[in-house]
Write an enzyme that holds these catalytic residues in place. Structure first.
Site, PDB file in Angstrom:
ATOM      1  CD  GLU A 132      -3.025  -0.707   0.028  1.00  0.00           C
ATOM      2  OE1 GLU A 132      -3.985   0.045   0.240  1.00  0.00           O
ATOM      3  OE2 GLU A 132      -2.815  -1.227  -1.083  1.00  0.00           O
ATOM      4  CB  THR A 185      -5.457   6.586  -3.446  1.00  0.00           C
ATOM      5  OG1 THR A 185      -6.387   5.629  -3.946  1.00  0.00           O
ATOM      6  CG2 THR A 185      -5.378   6.460  -1.940  1.00  0.00           C
TER       7      THR A 185
END
Length: 311
Positions: A132, A185
């Site tokens: 991530e 994001t």
């Protein structure tokens, strides 16, 4: 010892409105698949990626799947192992549904399976968090933890990492709609305020505690009234077309709650049954179509299994 494996890992709904970076749950669909085969040549190679429209890197150091697998092999003392990876994207990239998380978790579960399950799913969370970090610049666990563990997950602490699986009502169902607009994001995270008022923080703490209590006690009303975000949603909702109109539609049709999935643009409603969830997704897609925005929809109970071996 297996020579090859095919793994599916599920999408996730992170934040769950009030639980920024600390709450998430897994869903049955969509998700990603990884096919992993042993290779005689040491090292991790990505030989094929499908479903990404050429957006994802084949470079093993830059792809979240291969980088996480490399970290895993180093950790168990087997950097000499050779594997070939095929990544099959079965979900939209940048959807707010944990796309990078699903890929990373599928890869980790696959290599752990080939290496005779040397780590538990929970022990693999830190490796998935590294993926991530590569994908969006910050190694959060609210996507990867539920993708690995299934169910509803609370990240109580990051330092040290403390991940807790929560109970939830059996009938709980998610109605998810992905408007086909671009909300990266990294950009969405940059919009978040770095400082918050104490009175807002107190509201948010109360809501997180209320949501967790509602999940434990099967209290749908408490779950619904606790899912209010005064910190992140007011800013992120600006990026999502007709967000508040969609919320009004969902709530009028019997949703328990409504909010942004992850960093968006996907939105979700929690319901008490699949029939209500299906009706809500249809109504939300109709609303988006009225403003010339295409969308995808998914209806799913909370996924209890996490990643699974397909063959």
């Amino acid at each position: 010892m297996r020579d090859s494996v095919k793994v599916f890992a599920p999408a996730t709904v992170a934040n769950v409105v009030c639980g920024f970076d600390v709450l998430g749950f897994a869903v049955n669909a969509p998700g990603d698949e990884v096919v992993m085969k042993r290779s005689a040549t040491p090292g991790v190679v990505i030989s094929k990626i499908t479903g990404d429209d050429g957006r994802l890197p084949l470079d093993p150091a830059k792809n979240t799947v291969s980088a996480s697998v490399q970290n895993y092999l180093k950790h168990i003392g087997r950097p000499d192992v050779g594997v070939d990876i095929e990544l099959h994207k079965k979900m939209p990239i940048g959807s707010g549904l944990g796309s990078s998380s699903a890929s990373t978790v599928a890869g980790l579960f696959a290599i752990n399976t080939l290496m005779d399950n040397q780590l538990s799913n929970k022990e693999m969370v830190p490796f998935a968090m590294k993926g991530e970090e590569l994908a969006c610049g910050y190694g959060h666990a609210d996507n990867v933890a539920p993708a690995l563990l299934g169910g509803f997950v609370l990240v109580r602490s990051y330092e040290p990492l403390d991940v807790i699986s929560l109970p939830f009502p059996e009938a709980l169902c998610a109605a998810i709609v992905y408007p086909e607009v671009d909300v990266p994001t990294k950009d969405a995270r940059q919009m978040i305020r770095s400082k918050v008022l104490l009175k807002d923080a107190v509201k948010q703490w109360g809501n997180v505690a209320g949501l967790v209590t509602g999940l434990f006690t099967n209290d749908y009303d408490l779950i619904g009234r606790s899912m209010v975000d005064v910190l992140v949603e007011p800013t992120r909702s600006i990026l999502i077309p007709d967000f508040y109109k969609m919320r009004a539609i969902a709530m009028e049709m019997g949703a328990i709650s409504f909010g942004i999935s992850g960093s968006g643009p996907s939105v979700f409603a929690l319901t008490k049954d699949e029939e209500t969830a299906s009706k809500i997704t249809s109504a939300l897609q109709k609303q988006l179509k009225s403003i010339q925005i295409n969308s995808l929809s998914f209806v799913s109970p909370v996924n209890k299994k996490g990643p699974v071996v397909l063959d």
